[in-house]
Design an enzyme around this catalytic site. Structure first.
Site, PDB file in Angstrom:
ATOM      1  N   TYR A 176      -2.550  -1.314 -10.532  1.00 38.61           N
ATOM      2  CA  TYR A 176      -2.519  -1.151  -9.071  1.00 38.61           C
ATOM      3  C   TYR A 176      -1.638  -2.209  -8.399  1.00 38.61           C
ATOM      4  O   TYR A 176      -0.778  -1.895  -7.564  1.00 38.61           O
ATOM      5  CB  TYR A 176      -3.960  -1.223  -8.529  1.00 38.61           C
ATOM      6  CG  TYR A 176      -4.045  -1.410  -7.033  1.00 38.61           C
ATOM      7  CD1 TYR A 176      -3.721  -0.376  -6.162  1.00 38.61           C
ATOM      8  CD2 TYR A 176      -4.439  -2.638  -6.495  1.00 38.61           C
ATOM      9  CE1 TYR A 176      -3.781  -0.562  -4.789  1.00 38.61           C
ATOM     10  CE2 TYR A 176      -4.507  -2.828  -5.127  1.00 38.61           C
ATOM     11  CZ  TYR A 176      -4.176  -1.795  -4.273  1.00 38.61           C
ATOM     12  OH  TYR A 176      -4.230  -1.984  -2.921  1.00 38.61           O
ATOM     13  N   TYR A 178      -4.529   3.948   7.391  1.00 37.45           N
ATOM     14  CA  TYR A 178      -5.827   3.267   7.344  1.00 37.45           C
ATOM     15  C   TYR A 178      -6.763   3.765   8.457  1.00 37.45           C
ATOM     16  O   TYR A 178      -6.789   4.934   8.764  1.00 37.45           O
ATOM     17  CB  TYR A 178      -5.664   1.739   7.441  1.00 37.45           C
ATOM     18  CG  TYR A 178      -4.632   1.153   6.533  1.00 37.45           C
ATOM     19  CD1 TYR A 178      -4.663   1.399   5.157  1.00 37.45           C
ATOM     20  CD2 TYR A 178      -3.632   0.342   7.032  1.00 37.45           C
ATOM     21  CE1 TYR A 178      -3.727   0.841   4.318  1.00 37.45           C
ATOM     22  CE2 TYR A 178      -2.690  -0.232   6.194  1.00 37.45           C
ATOM     23  CZ  TYR A 178      -2.737   0.022   4.843  1.00 37.45           C
ATOM     24  OH  TYR A 178      -1.811  -0.533   4.028  1.00 37.45           O
ATOM     25  N   LYS A 180       0.603   3.430  -2.999  1.00 34.34           N
ATOM     26  CA  LYS A 180      -0.544   4.318  -3.232  1.00 34.34           C
ATOM     27  C   LYS A 180      -0.119   5.787  -3.247  1.00 34.34           C
ATOM     28  O   LYS A 180      -0.727   6.613  -3.917  1.00 34.34           O
ATOM     29  CB  LYS A 180      -1.624   4.077  -2.163  1.00 34.34           C
ATOM     30  CG  LYS A 180      -2.307   2.712  -2.324  1.00 34.34           C
ATOM     31  CD  LYS A 180      -3.171   2.363  -1.138  1.00 34.34           C
ATOM     32  CE  LYS A 180      -4.069   1.162  -1.456  1.00 34.34           C
ATOM     33  NZ  LYS A 180      -3.992   0.066  -0.527  1.00 34.34           N
ATOM     34  N   SER A 199       0.796  -1.238   0.000  1.00 40.29           N
ATOM     35  CA  SER A 199       0.000   0.000   0.000  1.00 40.29           C
ATOM     36  C   SER A 199       0.823   1.281   0.000  1.00 40.29           C
ATOM     37  O   SER A 199       0.287   2.349  -0.270  1.00 40.29           O
ATOM     38  CB  SER A 199      -0.937   0.021   1.205  1.00 40.29           C
ATOM     39  OG  SER A 199      -2.142  -0.597   0.868  1.00 40.29           O
ATOM     40  N   VAL A 208       0.981  -3.599   3.879  1.00 42.63           N
ATOM     41  CA  VAL A 208       0.832  -4.867   4.599  1.00 42.63           C
ATOM     42  C   VAL A 208       2.080  -5.732   4.591  1.00 42.63           C
ATOM     43  O   VAL A 208       2.135  -6.744   5.289  1.00 42.63           O
ATOM     44  CB  VAL A 208      -0.368  -5.711   4.098  1.00 42.63           C
ATOM     45  CG1 VAL A 208      -1.690  -5.133   4.539  1.00 42.63           C
ATOM     46  CG2 VAL A 208      -0.303  -5.946   2.612  1.00 42.63           C
TER      47      VAL A 208
HETATM   48  N1  GLN Z   1      -1.914  -5.529  -2.468  1.00 42.50           N
HETATM   49  C1  GLN Z   1      -2.601  -5.327  -1.246  1.00 42.50           C
HETATM   50  C2  GLN Z   1      -4.092  -5.215  -1.511  1.00 42.50           C
HETATM   51  O1  GLN Z   1      -4.477  -4.552  -2.426  1.00 42.50           O
HETATM   52  C3  GLN Z   1      -2.083  -4.086  -0.580  1.00 42.50           C
HETATM   53  C4  GLN Z   1      -2.854  -3.722   0.615  1.00 42.50           C
HETATM   54  C5  GLN Z   1      -2.069  -3.055   1.691  1.00 42.50           C
HETATM   55  O2  GLN Z   1      -0.830  -2.951   1.732  1.00 42.50           O
HETATM   56  N2  GLN Z   1      -2.803  -2.628   2.669  1.00 42.50           N
HETATM   57  O3  GLN Z   1      -4.900  -5.809  -0.825  1.00 42.50           O
END
Ligand code: GLN
Length: 369
Positions: free
Chosen positions: A200, A252, A77, A74, A270
């Protein structure tokens, strides 16, 4: 070792020792809140632990496993959003994805129903929209442009997408597919779902080291210019948008708690990484794979909290608490005690601050001389 330019040898050694001690201390504790590893096999890497900082003057320090490579997940992003802004401008981007903290888990199927857009670009729904509006004729070109930007942020021209990880994520994408199709049914996504997801997840699958992460964070802290290569990674005008949304939405559904406790714009992933940017000062990278209920690195959060407390890095801390910018020539202090309820700042009662064991007077700018 960083800070050598501004610290005496003794102070540089002491600063490094303190960071090592901080990492060691956190390595011994802070696992009680671990609820998961992503993927579960990452439990085999649970002892990996790294902390890196890159100052906006380019100096860098690293402690622990800073050369270990892990996927951005994430954290990507941030870069996808920055490129979406660059390609579409602020107004058009904001019409597609908001900047409000959602208070929901990162992969939730929740949207800003009134404005018909995802809450923010730091949760999956918003990042999928950002991936939808990044420019490029096809998936390859869009991923290529993202990768090129990430190479500028980190200063590593060899940064790559891990194809095996990408394939695994594509094969296990029900949740993201669900979010995407739902958004497309509401007109929030325009492109082909398979392509958006590929863009993504490719960004999520880019492998970095903690040291590189700290450089990327420092690039944001340095107005979009990589402080080590002096190359621009993003337009200056969107830096505030990106850092702003990191501050309010980057952790988050723990973003509010983070903003209160740590107070540094940051983004987690994550895989266990956290990238944190203190404007005009320093970029931090932390890595430890054990995750809490929100999907944030447990040790990563704890290290950042301790760093913030100890060195007054909270962006709203009183300048008297902020030691990092004035590290040159000064030792790293013990954190200030909290005042007794009802009492004023304890520093004001300190008539004279005693020299410490190295003979240096701890730096407290607003203390009486
Ligand atoms: N690739 C993971 C997802 O889209 C990334 C999520 C994350 O790092 N929170 O679920």
């Amino acid at each position: 070792m960083a800070w050598d330019e501004t610290l005496t040898e003794q102070e540089a050694r002491r600063a490094r020792e303190q960071l090592e001690q901080l990492l060691e201390r956190q390595a011994r504790m802070g696992t009680a809140d671990v609820v998961t590893y992503h993927p579960p096999e990452a439990i085999s890497q649970r002892d990996l632990f790294a902390l890196a900082g890159t100052h906006v003057d380019g100096t860098q320090w690293t402690v622990g496993d800073c050369d270990h490579r892990f996927p951005l997940q994430s954290i990507s992003k941030v870069f996808t959003y920055a490129l979406a802004l660059e390609d579409n401008g602020r107004e058009a981007t904001l019409s597609r994805v908001g900047v409000e903290p959602s208070g929901d888990p990162f992969n939730s199927l929740a949207f800003d129903e009134v404005n018909r857009r995802p809450h923010n670009p730091m949760v999956n729904a918003g990042a999928l929209v950002a991936a939808d509006i990044v420019g490029g004729a096809d998936v390859e070109e869009r991923v290529g442009r993202l990768l090129e930007r990430m190479r500028l942020y980190t200063g590593n021209p060899d940064l790559e997408v891990d194809q095996e990880l990408l394939d695994a994520q594509l094969a296990d994408a029900d949740r993201n597919l669900g979010i995407s199709y739902y958004m497309r049914s509401l007109g929030m996504l325009v492109g082909e779902v398979a392509e958006i997801l590929a863009v993504y997840l490719s960004a999520c699958s880019v492998m970095v080291t903690t040291a590189e992460l700290s450089v990327a964070a420092a690039t944001l802290a340095h107005g979009g210019i990589n402080p080590r290569t002096e190359e621009r990674a993003m337009p200056r005008t969107y830096v505030r948008d990106v850092i702003g949304v990191m501050f309010t939405c980057g952790m988050y559904d723990a973003a509010g708690q983070w903003a209160n406790d740590v107070g540094i714009p940051a983004k987690s992933g994550v895989s266990g990484g956290i990238m944190a940017s203190i404007p005009n000062q320093v970029g931090l990278g932390v890595f430890s794979p054990g995750l809490d209920v929100h999907g944030n690195s447990v040790r990563g959060v704890n290290v950042c909290r301790e760093l913030s407390d100890r060195f007054g890095l909270h962006i709203f801390a009183d300048p008297g608490e902020t030691q990092l910018g004035r590290l040159g020539g000064r030792v790293w202090p013990e954190p200030e005690p909290e005042p007794e309820p009802g009492a004023l700042d304890p520093r004001e009662e300190d008539e004279e601050r005693a020299p410490d064991d190295d003979g240096a007077v701890p730096a407290v700018v607003d203390a009486p001389a």
